[in-house]
Scaffold this active site. Structure first.
Site, PDB file in Angstrom:
ATOM      1  N   GLY A  54      12.641  21.331  -4.688  1.00  0.00           N
ATOM      2  CA  GLY A  54      11.690  20.344  -4.208  1.00  0.00           C
ATOM      3  C   GLY A  54      11.878  20.052  -2.738  1.00  0.00           C
ATOM      4  O   GLY A  54      12.992  20.125  -2.213  1.00  0.00           O
ATOM      5  N   SER A  55      10.792  19.715  -2.047  1.00  0.00           N
ATOM      6  CA  SER A  55      10.907  19.260  -0.667  1.00  0.00           C
ATOM      7  C   SER A  55      11.442  17.839  -0.665  1.00  0.00           C
ATOM      8  O   SER A  55      11.522  17.187  -1.702  1.00  0.00           O
ATOM      9  CB  SER A  55       9.533  19.309   0.006  1.00  0.00           C
ATOM     10  OG  SER A  55       9.095  20.646   0.116  1.00  0.00           O
ATOM     11  N   GLY A  56      11.794  17.353   0.518  1.00  0.00           N
ATOM     12  CA  GLY A  56      12.325  16.003   0.615  1.00  0.00           C
ATOM     13  C   GLY A  56      13.830  15.969   0.774  1.00  0.00           C
ATOM     14  O   GLY A  56      14.414  14.897   0.928  1.00  0.00           O
ATOM     15  N   HIS A  57      14.463  17.154   0.731  1.00  0.00           N
ATOM     16  CA  HIS A  57      15.917  17.240   0.886  1.00  0.00           C
ATOM     17  C   HIS A  57      16.309  17.907   2.193  1.00  0.00           C
ATOM     18  O   HIS A  57      17.438  18.343   2.361  1.00  0.00           O
ATOM     19  CB  HIS A  57      16.528  18.033  -0.268  1.00  0.00           C
ATOM     20  CG  HIS A  57      16.133  17.557  -1.609  1.00  0.00           C
ATOM     21  ND1 HIS A  57      16.325  16.246  -1.995  1.00  0.00           N
ATOM     22  CD2 HIS A  57      15.528  18.177  -2.650  1.00  0.00           C
ATOM     23  CE1 HIS A  57      15.862  16.102  -3.229  1.00  0.00           C
ATOM     24  NE2 HIS A  57      15.367  17.252  -3.640  1.00  0.00           N
ATOM     25  N   LYS A 105      19.689  24.965  -7.861  1.00  0.00           N
ATOM     26  CA  LYS A 105      20.363  23.703  -8.184  1.00  0.00           C
ATOM     27  C   LYS A 105      20.077  23.384  -9.648  1.00  0.00           C
ATOM     28  O   LYS A 105      18.975  23.600 -10.129  1.00  0.00           O
ATOM     29  CB  LYS A 105      19.829  22.564  -7.301  1.00  0.00           C
ATOM     30  CG  LYS A 105      20.085  22.782  -5.827  1.00  0.00           C
ATOM     31  CD  LYS A 105      19.777  21.537  -4.999  1.00  0.00           C
ATOM     32  CE  LYS A 105      18.315  21.113  -5.027  1.00  0.00           C
ATOM     33  NZ  LYS A 105      17.360  22.155  -4.585  1.00  0.00           N
ATOM     34  N   ASP A 110      13.906  23.279 -11.681  1.00  0.00           N
ATOM     35  CA  ASP A 110      14.332  24.406 -10.857  1.00  0.00           C
ATOM     36  C   ASP A 110      14.779  25.563 -11.734  1.00  0.00           C
ATOM     37  O   ASP A 110      14.405  26.713 -11.510  1.00  0.00           O
ATOM     38  CB  ASP A 110      15.489  23.983  -9.937  1.00  0.00           C
ATOM     39  CG  ASP A 110      15.025  23.075  -8.811  1.00  0.00           C
ATOM     40  OD1 ASP A 110      14.019  23.400  -8.177  1.00  0.00           O
ATOM     41  OD2 ASP A 110      15.668  22.044  -8.571  1.00  0.00           O
ATOM     42  N   HIS A 219      17.376  13.015  -6.031  1.00  0.00           N
ATOM     43  CA  HIS A 219      15.990  12.591  -6.213  1.00  0.00           C
ATOM     44  C   HIS A 219      15.978  11.105  -6.504  1.00  0.00           C
ATOM     45  O   HIS A 219      15.054  10.582  -7.120  1.00  0.00           O
ATOM     46  CB  HIS A 219      15.321  13.338  -7.358  1.00  0.00           C
ATOM     47  CG  HIS A 219      15.459  14.811  -7.248  1.00  0.00           C
ATOM     48  ND1 HIS A 219      16.520  15.482  -7.790  1.00  0.00           N
ATOM     49  CD2 HIS A 219      14.685  15.717  -6.614  1.00  0.00           C
ATOM     50  CE1 HIS A 219      16.383  16.780  -7.499  1.00  0.00           C
ATOM     51  NE2 HIS A 219      15.295  16.933  -6.797  1.00  0.00           N
TER      52      HIS A 219
END
Lengths: 331, 211
Positions: A54-57, A105, A110, A219
């Site tokens: 996911g994006s945001g990391h 991860k 994922d 998250h």
């Protein structure tokens, strides 16, 4: 919600366009499906290392694309894993004939999407091996659940296995090294505030001014417990003790200490915590010989931090020290 | 009476409307015990499905289900993409090339879809997942079909059982997926995946009942 964005639905694409503009010498950005490759991909006869999530990391994973680390990164929507076709497209683009190692991860989404992508890719006669990172000691009930989350250990693993691939290790050898890193790395994090996912518009959880979340995930999944805010000394102990107990790291062990900001914690507090951690480990006879301090695996603007300890041996130390040239990690 | 590609397409479109209408509710449910993306992801996926249906007119129920499957897999992401995608893909395989599905064929497709989700997600009953809505739904569908029920009745029975099953997740402690990281704190919340299953089956039943 206060953010520097246009439309919430366009955040990932707009950010990728910006990355392309910022790093034309290092990266090539592909849209629909979205993925990022090193500019000189594919590198022939080199094992390709591909990760995603996911994006945001950020900078994980897109910021770690470049020589000596990832050949491609596949970002999903914010906090959502990418889809199998995007992973498959990235692998096709970077495979140099020596096969691809997928770094995943341990999050259900994922794992499921990369598993599906691996199946699709193998059907195209591209050799694929997968390593699933599961280093978060905050989640203990791993026997009959989805297992532990993969967090900060991912950054270290991507650097080390990227170096191994750059040195010419074959797919089986890269996979073995990745598994060795995975077996010897442990992490734990905490949060002072919650992040706000752009398309949700509200903080992911409620945390009072005097509270902190111990064992938080990247998250913003709540962790082990919610307690009153304490001094940095106590916070560091709360994070490092479970890590040391888990492996366990023994007196005399050589480790890499990774002190990570979750995005909203400034360098002042991060260095402060790192200093405390160094003293804590020295008192217990754990030898810190390599360090990484900064925001490398984040949860949007969440205030908080995590520690990751990786047990080093000669080979892993040399691979860590090997040159790397990516937007977020360079030496 | 049995349902054709036209009815399955209508059901899927109705499902997309329902996902869109309940987007915020699903986001909220997921925010409580996950990361808050479920509603957004399902809405995005079904919007993509509707867009694909504008481009193609699949000729059989199986072809419609397959289009739904591949579109969800390539547009949803997260855990929901592969899980809902797998469900529709297995259902499509079981539907095969048949021109239409009667109650029994429908129940068989539903059974195949549920088995696919169980295999892919490795969750068991009472893990607080979509399985808790799907398993009772398929059992109810099989019972209804066994009594000679038509597609509408079969789907209504499935939808009612899914609703009850979804509600049964409230007191459970999650053992799978992201909510499992909450441990005991996941109790007291409705599982968003189970809620989606209930909403979708209700939407499908709604269309079949109206035909």
């Amino acid at each position: 919600m206060k953010k520097i964005i246009n439309a919430p639905a366009d955040v990932v694409t707009d950010a990728l366009r910006g990355m392309a503009a910022a790093h034309p010498d290092r990266l090539r950005v592909h849209l629909q499906p979205d993925f990022v490759t090193r500019v000189d991909a594919p590198v022939s006869d080199k094992v390709a290392v591909v990760s995603g999530g996911g994006s945001g990391h950020e900078p994980l994973h897109v910021g770690f694309v470049g020589s000596g680390m990832l050949d491609a990164a596949v970002p999903g929507a914010v906090f959502t894993s990418p889809t199998p076709d995007a992973v498959q497209a990235a692998v096709r683009e970077v495979d140099g004939g020596a096969g691809t190692l997928l770094v995943v991860k341990n999050y259900t989404g994922d794992v499921l999407n990369f598993e599906t992508a691996a199946e699709l890719t193998e059907a195209e006669n591209i050799g694929v091996r997968t390593v699933v990172v599961q280093d978060d000691v905050a989640v203990q009930d791993s026997t009959n659940t989805a297992g532990r989350r993969g967090v900060g250990g991912t950054v270290l693993l991507e650097k080390i296995v990227g170096a191994a691939a750059a040195r010419g290790h074959d797919l089986a050898s890269c996979h073995e090294i990745a598994e060795r890193v995975s077996a010897g790395v442990r992490s734990m994090g905490m949060a002072l505030t919650a992040p706000t996912v752009p398309h949700v518009g509200e903080p992911s959880f409620e945390l009072a001014d005097y509270e902190m979340e111990i064992g938080v995930g990247i998250h913003a999944e709540p962790g082990r417990e919610r307690v009153e805010l304490e001094s940095a000394d106590r916070i560091v102990r709360r994070l490092l003790e479970p890590i040391l107990e888990d492996l366990p790291f023994r007196e005399g062990d050589e480790v890499l200490l990774f002190t990570n900001s979750m995005g909203g914690t400034p360098p002042t507090e991060l260095y402060l915590a790192h200093g405390v951690a160094e003293r804590f480990l020295a008192e217990r006879g754990v030898r810190v010989t390599r360090r990484l301090v900064g925001p490398y695996i984040t949860s949007l603007e969440m205030q908080g931090m995590s520690f990751t300890l990786l047990k080093l041996d000669d080979e892993l130390r040399q691979l860590w020290d090997a040159p790397v040239n990516t937007p977020a990690l360079t030496w | 009476m049995s349902c054709t590609a036209r009815e399955v397409t209508a059901a899927v479109r109705r499902g997309a409307e329902v996902m869109s209408a309940h987007r915020d509710e699903l986001v909220e449910l997921d925010r409580a015990i996950g990361d808050g993306d479920h509603g957004e992801n399902m809405d995005r996926g079904f919007r993509a499905v509707v867009a694909q249906l504008e481009l193609a007119e699949p000729a059989t129920p199986g072809a419609v289900l397959k289009l739904v499957a591949t579109t969800l897999i390539s547009s949803v992401g997260g855990a929901s993409g592969p899980l809902f995608g797998t469900a529709f893909l297995r259902a499509a395989s079981t539907a095969g090339d048949a021109e239409s599905l009667d109650g029994t064929a429908l129940a068989a497709s539903l059974r195949a879809g549920v088995d696919g989700v169980v295999a892919r997600g490795k969750a068991e009953p009472e893990d607080k997942t979509m399985i808790d809505a799907l398993l009772p739904a398929v059992r109810a569908a099989e019972e209804s079909a066994g009594r000679g029920g038509e597609p509408a009745g079969t789907l209504s029975a499935a939808a009612e059982a899914a609703e009850v099953g979804a509600r049964s997740t409230v007191p459970l402690v999650a053992r799978k997926g992201r909510a499992s990281y909450l441990g005991d704190r996941s109790a007291g919340h409705l599982d968003p995946g189970a809620r989606s299953v209930a909403l979708l089956l209700a939407a499908f039943a709604d269309v079949e009942g109206a035909e």
